[in-house]
Design an enzyme around this catalytic site. Sequence first.
Site, PDB file in Angstrom:
ATOM      1  N   GLY A   1      90.104  57.495  -8.164  1.00  0.00           N
ATOM      2  CA  GLY A   1      89.303  58.380  -7.306  1.00  0.00           C
ATOM      3  C   GLY A   1      88.703  57.720  -6.076  1.00  0.00           C
TER       4      GLY A   1
ATOM      5  N   HIS B   1      99.938  60.222   0.435  1.00  0.00           N
ATOM      6  CA  HIS B   1     101.026  59.524  -0.266  1.00  0.00           C
ATOM      7  C   HIS B   1     101.108  58.081   0.252  1.00  0.00           C
ATOM      8  CE1 HIS B   1     104.761  59.201  -2.499  1.00  0.00           C
ATOM      9  NE2 HIS B   1     105.247  58.540  -1.459  1.00  0.00           N
TER      10      HIS B   1
HETATM   11  C1  GRF Z   1      96.671  56.498  -3.760  1.00  0.00           C
HETATM   12  O1  GRF Z   1      97.449  55.394  -3.402  1.00  0.00           O
HETATM   13  C2  GRF Z   1      97.334  57.785  -3.295  1.00  0.00           C
HETATM   14  O2  GRF Z   1      98.022  57.653  -2.092  1.00  0.00           O
HETATM   15  C3  GRF Z   1      98.299  58.051  -4.416  1.00  0.00           C
HETATM   16  O3  GRF Z   1      97.601  57.684  -5.577  1.00  0.00           O
HETATM   17  C4  GRF Z   1      96.603  56.696  -5.260  1.00  0.00           C
HETATM   18  C5  GRF Z   1      95.295  57.239  -5.726  1.00  0.00           C
HETATM   19  O4  GRF Z   1      94.248  56.302  -5.615  1.00  0.00           O
HETATM   20  N1  GRF Z   1      98.786  59.412  -4.368  1.00  0.00           N
HETATM   21  P1  GRF Z   1      92.752  56.769  -5.844  1.00  0.00           P
HETATM   22  O5  GRF Z   1      92.707  57.494  -7.186  1.00  0.00           O
HETATM   23  O6  GRF Z   1      92.342  57.649  -4.717  1.00  0.00           O
HETATM   24  O7  GRF Z   1      91.948  55.475  -5.885  1.00  0.00           O
END
Ligand code: GRF
Length: 193
Positions: A20, A114
């Site tokens: 998160g 992404h």
């Molecule tokens: C991020 O790298 C996002 O791009 C991908 O999943 C990861 C999530 O990280 N879809 P977080 O939970 O926001 O720390």
Amino acid sequence: MALSTGSNKIKTAVFISGSGSNLNSLIKFSKLKKSPISIDIIITNNPKSKGLKFGKVFKIKKKIFNFKKKNLAEKQILFELKRKKINLICLAGFMKILSKTFIKNFSGKILNIHPSLLPKFKGLNTHERAIKNKEKYSGCTVHFVSSKLDSGKIILQKKVIINKSETPKTLGKKILIQEHKLYPRAILKVFSL
Ligand code: GRF
């Protein structure tokens, strides 16, 4: 940093599955006067999602849905979002693929971040694949969600250099720092008041 009351902002739901950190950066952004969004609910499929703690810290309602029955979970989520008059969904590390029907219900109102320079490396394990492929650069992309995975219209991208000694872990960390800046910028680009 001016704080806003949030009353006239776009009511937003953030969907997470993991740590998160993007949720945290979006919440902080949402509290700035210049932010066009307020974050009104956090949705997860994962009761162990570390990001749920931000709901507590910032006093934002959070709801957990069991995706074992995906159709049912999506129906329940839609009901909740309509009830709360949510107008925008930000996917931030949400590890479930939403159905066409769900996406249709929020057509043009779902964003995703992404960790690659789309259209390169759709799907999972982006950092491993970018390094293996001997890419000079990778990065992150904020895009609209369409019914085809990681293929909706691109809003913004940020490039980072892949060093010779780069590992998926170091690259992931480097990109995540950029993600935290890119998501708010993309929202400003699309929804600036
Ligand atoms: C991020 O790298 C996002 O791009 C991908 O999943 C990861 C999530 O990280 N879809 P977080 O939970 O926001 O720390």
